[in-house]
Design a protein around this motif. Structure first.
Motif, mmCIF file in Angstrom:
data_model
loop_
_atom_site.group_PDB
_atom_site.id
_atom_site.type_symbol
_atom_site.label_atom_id
_atom_site.label_comp_id
_atom_site.label_asym_id
_atom_site.label_seq_id
_atom_site.Cartn_x
_atom_site.Cartn_y
_atom_site.Cartn_z
ATOM 1 N N CYS A 110 0.769 -1.267 -0.059
ATOM 2 C CA CYS A 110 0.023 0.036 -0.026
ATOM 3 C C CYS A 110 0.887 1.300 0.062
ATOM 4 O O CYS A 110 0.590 2.293 -0.669
ATOM 5 N N GLU A 111 1.954 1.196 0.810
ATOM 6 C CA GLU A 111 2.799 2.185 0.627
ATOM 7 C C GLU A 111 3.305 2.880 -0.704
ATOM 8 O O GLU A 111 3.406 3.917 -1.188
ATOM 9 N N HIS A 112 3.690 1.585 -1.376
ATOM 10 C CA HIS A 112 4.178 1.946 -2.791
ATOM 11 C C HIS A 112 3.105 2.336 -3.796
ATOM 12 O O HIS A 112 3.322 3.277 -4.632
ATOM 13 N N LEU A 113 1.750 2.044 -3.650
ATOM 14 C CA LEU A 113 0.715 2.616 -4.168
ATOM 15 C C LEU A 113 0.583 3.988 -4.196
ATOM 16 O O LEU A 113 0.439 4.664 -4.888
ATOM 17 N N LEU A 114 0.657 4.367 -2.748
ATOM 18 C CA LEU A 114 0.552 5.761 -2.526
ATOM 19 C C LEU A 114 1.721 6.570 -3.212
ATOM 20 O O LEU A 114 1.404 7.784 -3.714
ATOM 21 N N ARG A 115 2.753 5.919 -3.127
ATOM 22 C CA ARG A 115 4.081 7.031 -3.877
ATOM 23 C C ARG A 115 3.991 6.928 -5.231
ATOM 24 O O ARG A 115 4.372 7.893 -5.948
ATOM 25 N N THR A 116 3.272 5.953 -6.098
ATOM 26 C CA THR A 116 3.309 5.993 -7.204
ATOM 27 C C THR A 116 1.920 6.385 -8.044
ATOM 28 O O THR A 116 1.883 6.747 -9.233
ATOM 29 N N GLY A 117 1.265 6.947 -7.142
ATOM 30 C CA GLY A 117 -0.076 7.488 -7.709
ATOM 31 C C GLY A 117 -1.164 6.683 -8.241
ATOM 32 O O GLY A 117 -1.973 6.709 -8.967
ATOM 33 N N ALA A 118 -0.883 5.114 -7.959
ATOM 34 C CA ALA A 118 -1.671 4.094 -8.565
ATOM 35 C C ALA A 118 -3.159 4.102 -8.022
ATOM 36 O O ALA A 118 -4.114 3.798 -8.762
ATOM 37 N N VAL A 119 -3.135 4.572 -6.777
ATOM 38 C CA VAL A 119 -4.655 4.691 -6.251
ATOM 39 C C VAL A 119 -5.371 5.557 -6.977
ATOM 40 O O VAL A 119 -6.724 5.370 -7.299
ATOM 41 N N GLU A 120 -5.145 6.816 -7.403
ATOM 42 C CA GLU A 120 -5.726 7.773 -8.041
ATOM 43 C C GLU A 120 -6.124 7.250 -9.566
ATOM 44 O O GLU A 120 -7.170 7.308 -10.007
ATOM 45 N N LYS A 121 -5.195 6.371 -10.075
ATOM 46 C CA LYS A 121 -5.389 5.974 -11.471
ATOM 47 C C LYS A 121 -6.469 4.826 -11.456
ATOM 48 O O LYS A 121 -7.248 4.720 -12.174
#
Length: 217
Positions: A110-121
């Motif tokens: 989840c930490e890496h998802l937040l860093r990469t902007g994957a959640v917004e995508k």
């Protein structure tokens, strides 16, 4: 018996090394090189190769150790880029692989998802014309929301997202509406303070009567 064993040993010793893998093939038998090669293939312009690479990633994501190695190789960054692909199969498989990572390593993923902007995508993919992409995206967002208070807060703070979902529920297909309500429930419940839940619940009630089916208390 001794002669048989000797023959086996001699045959084994005389056998050559396995032939090198082709450039665009990834196999668990070559595990040391499989992780970086699979991640590299996700960047290929050839859609067929990208689709195959995504399936390979799924097969490599068998335990926490392999997840961490793939994360260290930058797999979440590349999967995040795949979410913006114009190919729906690539999108769906990328979402699926992200969900596997979250399920295995939880907060680290989840930490890496937040860093990469994957959640917004992935939020954008909730309006995909592909039913498979939408369903996979609802699943991964609910999973991430339950495992990360930061992602939960991000989804709750995403301007108009929950309200928009709620207003669309009545016009959605049955499965979509169930998943949308499930995501709303997951976002509002959990680690947020009861007062915040109550305020959000009250505001959304004014938007749609459908919210009565949400049992978040």
């Amino acid at each position: 018996m001794h002669d048989i064993m000797s023959n086996h040993i001699m045959l084994f010793a005389s056998a050559g090394n396995p032939a090198p893998q082709e450039e665009n093939i990834v196999s668990a038998g070559f595990l040391k090189s499989a992780f970086p090669k699979a991640v590299r293939l996700l960047n290929e312009a050839d859609i067929v190769l990208r689709r195959k690479a995504l399936l390979t990633i799924s097969e490599l994501l068998t335990n926490a150790s392999s997840c961490v190695q793939l994360i260290d190789e930058g797999v979440i960054v590349v999967l995040s880029e795949c979410l913006a692909s114009e190919d729906e199969v690539v999108q769906e498989r990328a979402v699926h692989d992200i969900n596997i990572i979250i399920s295995i390593v939880g907060s680290k993923g989840c930490e890496h998802l937040l860093r990469t902007g994957a959640v917004e995508k992935m939020v954008l993919l909730l309006t995909s014309s592909s039913e498979n992409v939408r369903r996979a995206t609802y699943d991964v967002l609910m999973n991430a929301c339950m495992r990360s208070s930061e992602i939960q807060d991000l989804l709750c703070d995403e301007k108009g997202m929950l309200e928009s979902l709620l207003l669309q529920v009545e016009s959605m297909r049955l499965m979509d509406s169930r998943q949308a309500l499930g995501l709303i429930r997951t976002c509002l419940a959990g680690q947020r303070r009861p007062s915040d839940v109550a305020v959000s619940f009250e505001e959304m009630t004014l938007s749609s009567l459908v919210v009565k089916s949400l049992k978040i208390f």
